[in-house]
Design an enzyme around this catalytic site. Structure first.
Site, PDB file in Angstrom:
ATOM      1  N   ASP A   1     -32.283  29.360  14.257  1.00 20.35           N
ATOM      2  CA  ASP A   1     -31.697  29.940  15.470  1.00 20.35           C
ATOM      3  C   ASP A   1     -30.225  29.507  15.470  1.00 20.35           C
ATOM      4  O   ASP A   1     -29.914  28.402  15.889  1.00 20.35           O
ATOM      5  CB  ASP A   1     -32.423  29.391  16.702  1.00 20.35           C
ATOM      6  CG  ASP A   1     -31.901  29.993  17.995  1.00 20.35           C
ATOM      7  OD1 ASP A   1     -31.323  31.097  17.949  1.00 20.35           O
ATOM      8  OD2 ASP A   1     -32.057  29.346  19.046  1.00 20.35           O
TER       9      ASP A   1
ATOM     10  N   GLU B   1     -32.158  34.548  13.265  1.00 17.25           N
ATOM     11  CA  GLU B   1     -32.059  35.447  14.422  1.00 17.25           C
ATOM     12  C   GLU B   1     -30.888  36.397  14.237  1.00 17.25           C
ATOM     13  O   GLU B   1     -29.788  35.998  13.865  1.00 17.25           O
ATOM     14  CB  GLU B   1     -31.875  34.647  15.721  1.00 17.25           C
ATOM     15  CG  GLU B   1     -31.898  35.571  16.930  1.00 17.25           C
ATOM     16  CD  GLU B   1     -31.866  34.806  18.257  1.00 17.25           C
ATOM     17  OE1 GLU B   1     -32.749  33.982  18.477  1.00 17.25           O
ATOM     18  OE2 GLU B   1     -30.944  35.063  19.050  1.00 17.25           O
TER      19      GLU B   1
ATOM     20  N   ASP C   1     -33.970  25.316  21.273  1.00 16.03           N
ATOM     21  CA  ASP C   1     -33.484  25.902  20.013  1.00 16.03           C
ATOM     22  C   ASP C   1     -34.457  25.636  18.869  1.00 16.03           C
ATOM     23  O   ASP C   1     -34.622  26.468  17.976  1.00 16.03           O
ATOM     24  CB  ASP C   1     -32.111  25.318  19.666  1.00 16.03           C
ATOM     25  CG  ASP C   1     -31.166  25.380  20.849  1.00 16.03           C
ATOM     26  OD1 ASP C   1     -30.389  26.337  20.937  1.00 16.03           O
ATOM     27  OD2 ASP C   1     -31.233  24.475  21.708  1.00 16.03           O
TER      28      ASP C   1
END
Lengths: 189, 189
Positions: free
Chosen positions: A7, A68, A141
């Protein structure tokens, strides 16, 4: 096969590793966050993210990396640092010869909770349940990175192959069906 | 000291190297473009940019790197790739232990032409004249990268130190004054 989920971020870059087994089973291997202080020069922060990811790949030897997909549309203030960190993550995966999957936040939410607009807590809760953990991985996260890794495993060809041979548990079948129906509801991007 | 200017991009990443000498004199060393085909996977393109920049640093041994500061506000369609490429450029500079300067397009235009909203052709023309070239470096990305490198040299401490000792030529003094007055007109960012 192990999957490293990333992420991307500058202040906190979430990382998570899961092992994808038979029957879409996923096992928790590692979760963490690469942090870089906002007071450091930008290039040093990016280098720290780069080295952190490289060290993780060396330590956990994933067979694939899930990152992501970053959009320019939201979070204009922080999106540049996020985009730069995602570029580093992608280049590092390529440097190590690993295939890369990009997944949007709504794809990840749909894969993990069956609903593409699920709240952060819901995603964290499902990550905890899917991986059989005692609590939601923190910070968020790290949980998001695990969700990305799981999503990548379930959306990939391994999962698709298993759908036909009946090796799923009832819970896994429920996930797959939820994911499918969420996919139908999703607006093409 | 040599300065490597980088105009980050995925399809075309402009690169230019100049040598900064006494009296703010700049000499052309190299200009080029790192190209990556849009049909390639994103991570392979970013890796190619990374390796291209690393090879340039090894070949031309710059003492500093100047990178265009990317904003999210304009060119939303391509800004993510540009941001990712700029992240790669910054991390590569740090990897080689080189100091980095970030300059906005209007800072570069003001340094090179005396006017922060100068047209691309005007910047290219001035890059050609400043470096004593027979024609404007092509493509525009290469000229922009040279402009970045010149801007970095002139805005840096080397140039500032020379302002006091009268070693400028009249033309160089004119540049400096134009740059200064452009700086005053500029809106703080």
């Amino acid at each position: 096969m192990r999957i490293l989920g990333i992420d991307p971020g500058l202040t906190r870059c979430g990382v998570g590793v899961v092992e994808l087994g038979a029957g879409r089973r996923v096992r928790f291997i590692h979760a963490g966050v690469i942090r870089t202080p906002p007071s450091d020069p930008l290039e040093q922060r990016l280098l720290a993210v780069s080295r952190g990811i490289s060290a993780l790949i060396t330590e956990f030897t994933p067979g694939a990396v899930a990152v992501e997909r970053v959009f320019a549309q939201h979070n204009l203030r922080t999106v540049m640092g996020t985009a730069q960190a995602s570029g580093i993550a992608l280049a590092m995966a390529a440097e190590h010869g690993l295939p890369v999957g990009l997944h949007t936040p709504s794809e990840v939410k749909a894969a993990i909770t069956g609903y593409g607009s699920a709240a952060k807590l819901q995603v964290g809760t499902m990550v905890m349940r899917i991986l059989g953990l005692d609590e939601i991985p923190k910070p968020a996260d790290a949980a998001d990175a695990l969700a990305l890794a799981i999503c990548h495993g379930w959306r990939g060809s391994v999962g698709a192959g298993l759908e036909a041979n009946g090796s799923e548990t009832p819970a896994q079948r429920a996930w797959r069906e939820a994911e499918k129906s969420a996919g139908k509801r999703r607006v093409a991007s």
